[in-house]
Design an enzyme around this catalytic site. Structure first.
Site, PDB file in Angstrom:
ATOM      1  N   HIS A 213     -40.129  16.058 -72.024  1.00 58.49           N
ATOM      2  CA  HIS A 213     -41.052  17.077 -72.512  1.00 58.49           C
ATOM      3  C   HIS A 213     -42.443  16.457 -72.610  1.00 58.49           C
ATOM      4  O   HIS A 213     -42.590  15.237 -72.570  1.00 58.49           O
ATOM      5  CB  HIS A 213     -40.639  17.587 -73.905  1.00 58.49           C
ATOM      6  CG  HIS A 213     -39.440  18.480 -73.904  1.00 58.49           C
ATOM      7  ND1 HIS A 213     -39.521  19.846 -73.845  1.00 58.49           N
ATOM      8  CD2 HIS A 213     -38.114  18.183 -73.964  1.00 58.49           C
ATOM      9  CE1 HIS A 213     -38.311  20.370 -73.873  1.00 58.49           C
ATOM     10  NE2 HIS A 213     -37.438  19.382 -73.939  1.00 58.49           N
ATOM     11  N   LYS A 217     -44.313  16.858 -78.050  1.00 54.87           N
ATOM     12  CA  LYS A 217     -43.029  17.278 -78.635  1.00 54.87           C
ATOM     13  C   LYS A 217     -42.299  16.031 -79.127  1.00 54.87           C
ATOM     14  O   LYS A 217     -41.801  15.233 -78.346  1.00 54.87           O
ATOM     15  CB  LYS A 217     -42.177  18.025 -77.618  1.00 54.87           C
ATOM     16  CG  LYS A 217     -40.867  18.548 -78.221  1.00 54.87           C
ATOM     17  CD  LYS A 217     -40.148  19.480 -77.272  1.00 54.87           C
ATOM     18  CE  LYS A 217     -38.847  19.998 -77.874  1.00 54.87           C
ATOM     19  NZ  LYS A 217     -39.062  20.707 -79.159  1.00 54.87           N
TER      20      LYS A 217
END
Length: 332
Positions: A213, A217
């Site tokens: 990601h 995140k």
């Protein structure tokens, strides 16, 4: 009157006139009047049920929140509209979203509950969408519950058991889901069904999980946690702490093959299963670039929740599988 209402009301003018026996003709005018009245009432009910849903997006100054706000505006005013107020960690300058000027208020200052109550009064039927931070999940949910504001929780993290318990105890309608992408949800549902129908099917197999990601995140995705749970029910015995979190750009570009233009917004997940003797392998993969798939699914969830609020039942806590089963979802 909306186009949906017009579509349902059109048969009033095009319905063929039935052949009525002579002895019943005296009753025909009265029956026709009753029928027209019933159909008019039905069309009014359709209109009421399809009233545009006001959606408040917290925090739309973040990337995911902004994507949802854009999707709300793009969906069309006949279905929903963006409430011109949003919460954030701190007050900020107003934000323009598709011509809607949204005031950004601090959820930590003043009385956010009073703000919610005022907005609910100004925008009946309001649904809140939450894309904030993992650390804010439980406090935000407590705020929504305390002020009886139905919400869609798209933020991952927090104490999920407490979150579920608080919502269930309050009986407040809410959609809580770690994954809002419709096609990914369908895969997630398929894994759950497989685990329920074939428990232990992969007993003894070794599972490895890699997810990439954007670097912002920080936590393991809720999707990975849900999929891992299904694999564990299938007999894998995998510890969620062993998920490989890829957040560095060189690995994302090289090993994960993430397009450079999507480094700041992507979700690449790979689940590999290997038999005890190493002769059999299975691999499940889903790669998503951008945020539109999640934003569209979130709007679908908000509209679904508005329907549940209008027609309440015994169940009040929903996930995206419930939304998927409902049908009528926008295809990304």
């Amino acid at each position: 009157m909306s186009s949906a209402c017009l579509a349902r009301a059109a048969p009033l003018e095009t319905r063929a006139r039935p052949v009525v026996p002579r002895r019943a003709r005296a009753e025909a005018p009265r029956s026709a009047a009753l029928r027209r009245g019933a159909q008019t009432m039905a069309s009014r009910v359709v209109c009421a049920a399809s009233a545009p849903v006001p959606i408040m997006v917290n925090d739309l100054t973040g990337k995911m929140g902004r994507a949802v706000a854009d999707a709300v505006v793009a969906r069309g005013a006949d279905q929903c509209f963006l409430v011109p107020v949003a919460f954030s960690g701190q007050a900020k300058d107003p934000v323009d979203v598709g011509g809607v000027r949204v005031e950004i208020k601090s959820v930590l200052d003043g009385d956010p509950g009073a703000v919610l109550d005022e907005l609910k009064s100004s925008y009946p039927g309001m649904i809140v969408v939450d894309y904030t931070l993992p650390a804010a999940v439980n406090k935000n949910a407590e705020l929504y519950v305390r002020h009886e504001t139905p919400f869609v929780m798209g933020t991952t993290g927090g104490d999920r058991e407490k979150l579920f318990a608080d919502v269930l105890k309050s009986k407040l309608p809410a959609v809580v889901a770690p994954q809002m992408g419709k096609q990914v949800v369908a895969f997630q549902a398929a894994m759950r069904l497989m685990a329920e129908n074939f428990p232990g099917a992969f007993k003894g197999y070794t599972l490895s999980v890699t997810e990439s990601h954007q670097s912002s995140k920080v936590d393991t995705s809720g999707t990975a946690k849900a999929i891992v749970q299904s694999f564990n029910d299938l007999g894998c015995g995998f510890d969620i702490e062993d998920v490989e979190l890829v957040r560095d750009v060189p690995t994302q570009l090289g090993r994960m093959n993430v397009p450079e233009e999507h480094l700041l917004g992507h979700a690449y997940h790979t689940y590999k299963l290997t038999s005890p003797d190493g002769t059999v392998g299975f691999e499940f993969q889903h790669n998503v670039c951008g945020r539109s798939i999640y934003a569209e699914g979130t709007v679908d969830a908000a509209l679904f929740l508005a329907q549940r609020v209008a027609s309440p039942g015994d169940k009040t806590l929903f996930d995206m599988i419930d939304v998927l089963k409902e049908g009528g979802m926008v295809t990304n």
